[in-house]
Design a protein around this motif. Structure first.
Motif, PDB file in Angstrom:
ATOM      1  N   ASP A 127     -17.040 -12.054  40.042  1.00  0.00           N
ATOM      2  CA  ASP A 127     -17.810 -11.551  38.896  1.00  0.00           C
ATOM      3  C   ASP A 127     -18.107 -10.058  39.044  1.00  0.00           C
ATOM      4  OD1 ASP A 127     -17.797 -14.119  37.931  1.00  0.00           O
ATOM      5  OD2 ASP A 127     -19.777 -14.625  38.735  1.00  0.00           O
ATOM      6  N   THR A 128     -18.425  -9.649  40.268  1.00  0.00           N
ATOM      7  CA  THR A 128     -18.693  -8.229  40.508  1.00  0.00           C
ATOM      8  C   THR A 128     -17.447  -7.393  40.256  1.00  0.00           C
ATOM      9  OG1 THR A 128     -20.376  -8.796  42.158  1.00  0.00           O
ATOM     10  CG2 THR A 128     -19.493  -6.561  42.212  1.00  0.00           C
ATOM     11  N   ALA A 129     -16.299  -7.911  40.681  1.00  0.00           N
ATOM     12  CA  ALA A 129     -15.039  -7.185  40.453  1.00  0.00           C
ATOM     13  C   ALA A 129     -14.737  -7.078  38.957  1.00  0.00           C
ATOM     14  CB  ALA A 129     -13.893  -7.887  41.176  1.00  0.00           C
ATOM     15  N   ASP A 130     -15.037  -8.140  38.190  1.00  0.00           N
ATOM     16  CA  ASP A 130     -14.827  -8.086  36.740  1.00  0.00           C
ATOM     17  C   ASP A 130     -15.716  -7.017  36.102  1.00  0.00           C
ATOM     18  OD1 ASP A 130     -12.977 -10.092  36.919  1.00  0.00           O
ATOM     19  OD2 ASP A 130     -14.391 -11.697  36.433  1.00  0.00           O
ATOM     20  N   GLN A 131     -16.956  -6.920  36.574  1.00  0.00           N
ATOM     21  CA  GLN A 131     -17.842  -5.888  36.038  1.00  0.00           C
ATOM     22  C   GLN A 131     -17.359  -4.492  36.426  1.00  0.00           C
ATOM     23  OE1 GLN A 131     -22.086  -6.532  36.444  1.00  0.00           O
ATOM     24  NE2 GLN A 131     -21.778  -8.700  36.802  1.00  0.00           N
ATOM     25  N   ALA A 132     -16.850  -4.355  37.660  1.00  0.00           N
ATOM     26  CA  ALA A 132     -16.333  -3.055  38.091  1.00  0.00           C
ATOM     27  C   ALA A 132     -15.143  -2.633  37.238  1.00  0.00           C
ATOM     28  CB  ALA A 132     -15.946  -3.109  39.563  1.00  0.00           C
ATOM     29  N   ALA A 133     -14.314  -3.612  36.816  1.00  0.00           N
ATOM     30  CA  ALA A 133     -13.141  -3.294  35.996  1.00  0.00           C
ATOM     31  C   ALA A 133     -13.531  -2.785  34.612  1.00  0.00           C
ATOM     32  CB  ALA A 133     -12.240  -4.520  35.878  1.00  0.00           C
ATOM     33  N   ARG A 134     -14.753  -3.098  34.180  1.00  0.00           N
ATOM     34  CA  ARG A 134     -15.191  -2.662  32.840  1.00  0.00           C
ATOM     35  C   ARG A 134     -15.882  -1.301  32.858  1.00  0.00           C
ATOM     36  NH1 ARG A 134     -16.578  -8.258  32.564  1.00  0.00           N
ATOM     37  NH2 ARG A 134     -18.758  -7.810  33.042  1.00  0.00           N
ATOM     38  N   ILE A 135     -16.048  -0.715  34.031  1.00  0.00           N
ATOM     39  CA  ILE A 135     -16.718   0.581  34.121  1.00  0.00           C
ATOM     40  C   ILE A 135     -15.767   1.682  33.642  1.00  0.00           C
ATOM     41  CG2 ILE A 135     -17.722   2.280  35.700  1.00  0.00           C
ATOM     42  CD1 ILE A 135     -18.704   0.002  37.414  1.00  0.00           C
ATOM     43  N   ASP A 136     -16.243   2.537  32.764  1.00  0.00           N
ATOM     44  CA  ASP A 136     -15.469   3.689  32.328  1.00  0.00           C
ATOM     45  C   ASP A 136     -16.401   4.886  32.217  1.00  0.00           C
ATOM     46  OD1 ASP A 136     -16.895   3.257  30.017  1.00  0.00           O
ATOM     47  OD2 ASP A 136     -15.213   2.363  28.928  1.00  0.00           O
ATOM     48  N   ILE A 137     -15.923   5.938  31.629  1.00  0.00           N
ATOM     49  CA  ILE A 137     -16.705   7.167  31.563  1.00  0.00           C
ATOM     50  C   ILE A 137     -17.990   6.979  30.772  1.00  0.00           C
ATOM     51  CG2 ILE A 137     -15.567   8.026  29.492  1.00  0.00           C
ATOM     52  CD1 ILE A 137     -16.614  10.059  32.605  1.00  0.00           C
ATOM     53  N   ASN A 138     -17.992   6.014  29.845  1.00  0.00           N
ATOM     54  CA  ASN A 138     -19.174   5.802  29.015  1.00  0.00           C
ATOM     55  C   ASN A 138     -20.172   4.858  29.659  1.00  0.00           C
ATOM     56  OD1 ASN A 138     -18.101   7.350  26.766  1.00  0.00           O
ATOM     57  ND2 ASN A 138     -16.650   5.665  26.527  1.00  0.00           N
TER      58      ASN A 138
END
Length: 477
Positions: free
Chosen positions: A223-234
Motif C-alpha cells: 500500500d505504501t508503494a502504491d501511494q509512493a507511485a502516485r506522488i508527483d510535482i503537485n
C-alpha cells in the motif's frame, strides 16, 4: 547489457528456510545416530522375521519327530539372510537345528536363561499375566538373576500403553569391534530414507506457506508503494505512512519521507525565487515600454517594442506558473462559453493589430464545467497568444466552444508537422528558434488542463493551419 532483475524476497526466504530445515534435520539425525552408537542397540526385526518364516515350515514326520520343511518363504528368507540359524525344540526335548548355531544356544533353555545378560519375557496376547524383565546382574551378594515387573496383571494398565523399542546391530570384525566400513553405507542409506520424506514435506509446506506469510506481512508495504507511485510535482508534500510497514523497512520509508520534505522545501524556494524575479521584472519592463513608445515611429523602435512585448509576455508566463500551485479546493462551476468569449474579446485588439481576423463560435447553450476559473482563463490566453505568434500574421483565428466541454483555437498559418505535435508541449521548445514565443505557452496550458481533469491535443485533418483542442469534463445539464 540486460538489466539484472531484483531478487524476490519471498523466494529467498523459501530457499533459505528449506536449507535451514534440511540442515537442522541432518544435525538431528546425526545426533540420534551418535546416541544410538553410544547406546549400542540391536535390531530385532530380522530375528522376528526369521521366526515368522519358520512357523509355517515346522511339522512332524509320521513317526512324530520334528521336521522343518524348506518352504518357499523359508527359502526366500535364507537367500536374504544366508547366515541365519535356528533351533526348534518341543516339550519332550526333541530339537531341530540348522546353520552355525553359537554354543551358548545349544544347551538347555534353563542354562541359556541363566547365561543371558537381560531379556524381556512376554506371555500370550490373551494371557492377563504381565510381561516381565529378567537380567543377570552383579551385586554385592554376587551374580544374581533378577525378574521384575511394574504390575501383577494386565488389568492394572492405565487404559493404553505404547512401548517403542528399536535396536540396531552394527557389523563387527572377528575381534568383536564394530566394522564401520560395512555399516556406514547402510547407515547413510537409512538416514537418507528417513530424512528425505521429512525434508520434502517440510519443503512443500514452506513453499506453500511462506509466500502467503510474506504477502500478508508486506501488505502494508505494498500500500505504501502504491501511494509512493502516485506522488508527483503537485503532491510533493505527501508523507508515506509507516504504521503498517514492517519494522525492518520503516527506516527506509522514513528516509524517503525526509527526502520528499527536503525536495518540497527546495522546490518552494526555487518557485518563490522565480515568482519574485518575475514580479521584479514587471516594473522595469513597464518603464522600458513607456519610454520606447515615446520614441519616433521607426523600424528600430518598432522592433524594440516587439522585443519588450516578448519580454513582458515571458515574465507573465513565469507568473502564470504560480497558478499551478493553487489547490483543487478553489474549483468552481463556470460557464465555459462565457469564459472563452471573454478571453477572445481581451485578445481581439492584439490579434487585429497583428493582422488577423479574430472570431468566436459559441456553443448552442450554456456549457458548465467545474474548474479553477483563473487557471483555465490563463490556459486559453496562452492558446490564443500562441496562435497569434505562430499563425503567419494573416487569415483568421477562431475560438470555438462545443457542448461536450471542448474549446478549439484555430488559425490559418503554416500548421504544426505531425512529428512535432508532442514536442511543442515541452517547455522552451520552439519550432523556429527565431520565433517571438518563449516556448512556455503550450506547456503551461497542458499542465493547467491536467490539473483540472482535462487534456490538450493538436488535431489532425485536411484543413489549413493548426487546431489546438482543450477538452474539459462538462457537467450534465
Amino acid at each position: 547489457m540486460r538489466q539484472r532483475r531484483p531478487r524476490s524476497l519471498q523466494w529467498v526466504l523459501v530457499r533459505r528456510l528449506i536449507l535451514l530445515q534440511a540442515a537442522i534435520l541432518a544435525i538431528f539425525i546425526a545426533l540420534c545416530a551418535a546416541a544410538l552408537w553410544v547406546a549400542n542397540p540391536r535390531l530385532l526385526v530380522d530375528n522376528e522375521a526369521a521366526v515368522a518364516a519358520l512357523k509355517d515350515a515346522i511339522d512332524r514326520n509320521s513317526d512324530g519327530t520334528l521336521v522343518v520343511h524348506e518352504t518357499e518363504e523359508l527359502s526366500q528368507f535364507r537367500k536374504s539372510f544366508p547366515h541365519a540359524w535356528y533351533i526348534v525344540r518341543d516339550r519332550t526335548g526333541q530339537s531341530v537345528r540348522s546353520g552355525a548355531v553359537p554354543d551358548i544356544y545349544t544347551g538347555t533353555p534353563g542354562a541359556l536363561l541363566g547365561a543371558v545378560d537381560h531379556a524381556t519375557l512376554e506371555l500370550a496376547r490373551d494371557d492377563l499375566r504381565p510381561e516381565a524383565y529378567v537380567e543377570n546382574a552383579p551385586t554385592k551378594a554376587g551374580p544374581v538373576q533378577i525378574i521384575a515387573a511394574t504390575r501383577s496383571s494386565r488389568e492394572q494398565t492405565d487404559g493404553l500403553e505404547i512401548n517403542i523399542s528399536a535396536t540396531i546391530d552394527v557389523a563387527r570384525n572377528p575381534d568383536g569391534s564394530r566394522n564401520w566400513q560395512r555399516a556406514l553405507p547402510a547407515l547413510a542409506l537409512v538416514i537418507a530414507i528417513l530424512l528425505l520424506p521429512i525434508v520434502v514435506v517440510m519443503g512443500i509446506t514452506t513453499l506453500v506457506t511462506t509466500p502467503a506469510v510474506v504477502r500478508r506481512s508486506f501488505s502494508g508495504l505494498v500500500d505504501t508503494a502504491d501511494q509512493a507511485a502516485r506522488i508527483d510535482i503537485n503532491t510533493r508534500g505527501m508523507q508515506l505512512p509507516v504504521q503498517r510497514v514492517p519494522q525492518e523497512i520503516a527506516p527506509l520509508v522514513q528516509a524517503f519521507n525526509e527526502t520528499l520534505a527536503r525536495l518540497a522545501r527546495g522546490y518552494d524556494r526555487h518557485n518563490r525565487f522565480l515568482t519574485d524575479a518575475a514580479h521584479e521584472l514587471r516594473t522595469p519592463i513597464a518603464i522600458l515600454r513607456t519610454r520606447a513608445e515615446l520614441l519616433k515611429k521607426e523600424p528600430e523602435s518598432e522592433r524594440l517594442l516587439q522585443d519588450i512585448e516578448r519580454l513582458s509576455h515571458l515574465a507573465q508566463q513565469l507568473l502564470d506558473h504560480q497558478l499551478l500551485e493553487r489547490p483543487d479546493e478553489e474549483r468552481q462551476i463556470v460557464d465555459l462559453g462565457e469564459l472563452a468569449r471573454q478571453v477572445a474579446a481581451d485578445f481581439a485588439p492584439l490579434a487585429i493589430e497583428a493582422g488577423y481576423d479574430l472570431g468566436f463560435e459559441p456553443p448552442a447553450g450554456e456549457v458548465h464545467v467545474e474548474v479553477n476559473g483563473s487557471q483555465i482563463e490563463r490556459a486559453l490566453a496562452n492558446l490564443v497568444r500562441n496562435a497569434i505568434d505562430h499563425g503567419g500574421g494573416s487569415g483568421a483565428i477562431t475560438v470555438a466552444v462545443d457542448e461536450s466541454g471542448g474549446v478549439e483555437v484555430r488559425d490559418e498559418g503554416p500548421g504544426i508537422p505531425p512529428e512535432e505535435r508532442e514536442n511543442v508541449f515541452q517547455p522552451f521548445y520552439r519550432l523556429q528558434p527565431q520565433s517571438r514565443g518563449a516556448g512556455l505557452g503550450l506547456n503551461l496550458a497542458r499542465q493547467i488542463a491536467g490539473l483540472n481533469d482535462g487534456s490538450i491535443r493538436i488535431l489532425s485533418g485536411g484543413w489549413r493551419g493548426a487546431r489546438v483542442r482543450m477538452q474539459l469534463p462538462a457537467l450534465p445539464s
